[in-house]
Design a protein around this motif. Structure first.
Motif, short mmCIF file in Angstrom:
data_model
loop_
_atom_site.label_atom_id
_atom_site.label_comp_id
_atom_site.label_asym_id
_atom_site.label_seq_id
_atom_site.Cartn_x
_atom_site.Cartn_y
_atom_site.Cartn_z
N HIS A 102 -4.57 -5.50 9.06
CA HIS A 102 -4.68 -4.25 8.29
C HIS A 102 -5.45 -4.55 7.01
CE1 HIS A 102 -2.70 -0.72 5.97
NE2 HIS A 102 -3.79 -0.31 6.61
N LEU A 103 -6.51 -3.78 6.77
CA LEU A 103 -7.39 -4.00 5.63
C LEU A 103 -7.36 -2.77 4.72
CD1 LEU A 103 -9.60 -5.69 4.21
CD2 LEU A 103 -11.26 -4.65 5.77
N VAL A 104 -7.04 -3.00 3.45
CA VAL A 104 -7.00 -1.93 2.45
C VAL A 104 -7.85 -2.35 1.26
CG1 VAL A 104 -5.56 -0.49 0.97
CG2 VAL A 104 -4.66 -1.31 3.16
N THR A 115 -9.82 4.82 -2.36
CA THR A 115 -9.16 3.85 -1.48
C THR A 115 -9.60 4.08 -0.04
OG1 THR A 115 -7.21 3.78 -2.91
CG2 THR A 115 -6.94 2.94 -0.68
N LYS A 116 -9.75 2.97 0.70
CA LYS A 116 -10.11 3.07 2.11
C LYS A 116 -9.36 1.99 2.87
CE LYS A 116 -14.13 3.29 5.20
NZ LYS A 116 -15.63 3.24 5.28
N ASP A 117 -8.92 2.31 4.07
CA ASP A 117 -8.23 1.29 4.87
C ASP A 117 -8.61 1.43 6.34
OD1 ASP A 117 -6.71 3.68 5.33
OD2 ASP A 117 -5.11 2.42 6.12
N THR A 118 -8.37 0.33 7.08
CA THR A 118 -8.66 0.30 8.51
C THR A 118 -7.79 -0.76 9.17
OG1 THR A 118 -10.42 0.20 10.19
CG2 THR A 118 -10.50 -1.46 8.45
N THR A 119 -7.69 -0.69 10.46
CA THR A 119 -6.97 -1.69 11.26
C THR A 119 -7.90 -2.18 12.36
OG1 THR A 119 -4.82 -0.65 10.83
CG2 THR A 119 -4.97 -2.11 12.74
#
Length: 411
Positions: free
Chosen positions: A112-114, A126-130
Motif C-alpha cells: 500500500h502506497l500513500v 494526498t494520493k494512494d494506491t495498492t
C-alpha cells in the motif's frame, strides 16, 4: 432636537451610501453575481502526485522502478507498507520532488502506497494506491564457488589460476540474461569472460593468470531477473577475494619431477610417480590410467582422504581396484587426480610411473606441498600420454582464449 435629527439623517445617508457601494465586500452571505447562497472558499492544491508504474493493476516486478513524483509542489510524506504492516524504507531527492524504495520488494506481496504533497500556497493533496508484485513460477539461487565446489570465502586469498564458478540450482533458460546480471571487477583491470559448461554452471577466468595482489569482486544481481521459462533469481550474491603469491608447479613426465615455483623462483623439486598408462575395460566402461596432460588448478585438499576406485568404475575387488586412506592429498581434478603421499612407491618416484593417475610423492614432499598449496594454484602436467585434460575435469586453463570467449552467452 432638530440638530440631533439632522445628525441622524447624515449618518443614515452615509451608511446607506457605504452599503450601496461596498456591500459585497463585507457581506458574508451574498454572491457577487447576485445569486443566492454562500461564497465558496474551497481551493485545490496545485501539487500533482504521480506514481510509477502508472498502472498498478498488473503484477509489478519487484525490481521495476517504483517511484513517486510531484509537480508544482514538494512531497511531505511517502509511506509504503508491506503485507505485514512494516514500512519500507525509502529515498527522497533533496528537492523533495521524487521518492523511491530504499530496499528490494518481495515476490508475490501486496503493498500500500500513500503520498502527500504541498504546493507553494501551503495547500496539500494526498494520493494512494495498492499494487502486488509478481509471483514467479520457479526461483533459482546462484552459488559462487571454486572449481572444487566450495564457496569462495569473502576476503579470502586464492591462487593465480582461480576460476570462479557460478552454480545455479536450477537449469537456466536464458543464459544471456543470467550473464548480464553477473559482473566481475578486478583491480588492476584484467580481460576476462564467462564460459558456460552447461545450463547450470558458468565459469569465469581472465585471459592469463592473475598477477599476485589482484583483488576480485563478483556481483551476481539476479534477484528479480527473468532467467527464462518463468524462472526468476531468488537472491543476489556477492563475494570479494584477493590473489596471493604465484604458485605454479610443473610436473614433467620426461624427468618424473615436480618443480614448484613461487613468484617465478624455484622453491622445491619433488620426485614423482605418475599414471602407469594404458586402459582397463570394466563392463561397458573403459578406464584410463594416464595422468592426462594439461593445466590443472588446486581444487581442495584433505588429510587423510579415502580413495575408493569404485567411485570411478573400478571395483575394489578387481585386479587394479583399491580402497585406502591416503595422507596429505591435494586434489587437482574433478575425477580424482591428487598429489599425495604414498610411501610404498618412493622407490619409483623420479624414475617409474606406477600409479592409477595420481602424482605420488614421498611423505615429506606431500606434506610440504599440502601446506604450501592454496585453491587456485596452478599445476601443469607435461609430456604424459593419454587424452588432454578436458574443461569439465578442471581443465579451464587448457581452453584456447578464442574458444573461451565463444562460450559466453553474450558473444
Amino acid at each position: 432636537m432638530i440638530a440631533r435629527l439632522r445628525r441622524s439623517l447624515v449618518v443614515s445617508c452615509v451608511l446607506a451610501t457605504m452599503l450601496a457601494v461596498g456591500g459585497c465586500t463585507i457581506s458574508s452571505g451574498g454572491r457577487t453575481d447576485g445569486s443566492a447562497g454562500p461564497v465558496s472558499t474551497t481551493r485545490t492544491s496545485a501539487a500533482a502526485i504521480g506514481f510509477t508504474p502508472a498502472d498498478t493493476t498488473a503484477p509489478v516486478n519487484p525490481l521495476s522502478p517504483i517511484r513517486v513524483d510531484v509537480t508544482q509542489g514538494t512531497l511531505t510524506s511517502v509511506t509504503l507498507t508491506n503485507p505485514d504492516g512494516k514500512v519500507v524504507t525509502g529515498i527522497t531527492t533533496p528537492d523533495r520532488t521524487s521518492w523511491k524504495p530504499g530496499e528490494p520488494l518481495g515476490y508475490g506481496k501486496t503493498y500500500h502506497l500513500v503520498a502527500e504533497a504541498v504546493d507553494a500556497q501551503g495547500l496539500t493533496t494526498t494520493k494512494d494506491t495498492t499494487f502486488t508484485t509478481l509471483a514467479p513460477n520457479n526461483q533459482t539461487r546462484v552459488y559462487l564457488n571454486t572449481t572444487g565446489g566450495q564457496s569462495i570465502s569473502d576476503g579470502g586469498t586464492y591462487g593465480v589460476g582461480l576460476v570462479v564458478v557460478a552454480h545455479f540450482d536450477e537449469e537456466i533458460g536464458d543464459r544471456a540474461a543470467a550473464e548480464k546480471a553477473m559482473t566481475v571487477t578486478t583491480t588492476p583491470p584484467v580481460q576476462g569472460s564467462w564460459y558456460w559448461l552447461d545450463d547450470q554452471n558458468a565459469h569465469w577466468r581472465p585471459q592469463q593468470y592473475y598477477a599476485p595482489g589482484t583483488t576480485v569482486s563478483v556481483d551476481a544481481k539476479i534477484y528479480g531477473t527473468q532467467l527464462g521459462k518463468g524462472l526468476y533469481g531468488q537472491q543476489d550474491e556477492k563475494v570479494s577475494f584477493r590473489i596471493g603469491d604465484s604458485h605454479v608447479s610443473i610436473a614433467d613426465d620426461n624427468t618424473k619431477m615436480v618443480t614448484v615455483y613461487e613468484n617465478g623462483r624455484v622453491v622445491r623439486e619433488m620426485p614423482t610417480s605418475m599414471g602407469r598408462g594404458g586402459t582397463e575395460t570394466i563392463g561397458n566402461t573403459t578406464l584410463s590410467f594416464w595422468t592426462q596432460p594439461g593445466t590443472y588448478t588446486v581444487m581442495d585438499k584433505s588429510n587423510p582422504v579415502i580413495m575408493d576406485s569404485s567411485t570411478y568404475g573400478l571395483p575394489i575387488n578387481s585386479r587394479l581396484g583399491y580402497k585406502e586412506s591416503i595422507n596429505w592429498a591435494t586434489r587437482i581434478s574433478t575425477d580424482g587426480i591428487y598429489l599425495h603421499e604414498l610411501a610404498s612407491t618412493v622407490w619409483a618416484q623420479g624414475n617409474t610411473n606406477v600409479s592409477h593417475g595420481c602424482l605420488n610423492l614421498s611423505p615429506s614432499n606431500a606434506q610440504w606441498f599440502f601446506n604450501f598449496a592454496q585453491p587456485g594454484d596452478v599445476v601443469e602436467v607435461r609430456n604424459t600420454g593419454g587424452a588432454p585434460l578436458e574443461v569439465w575435469q578442471n581443465g579451464d586453463w587448457g581452453v584456447p582464449w578464442n574458444t573461451w570467449l565463444a562460450g559466453s552467452a553474450l558473444r
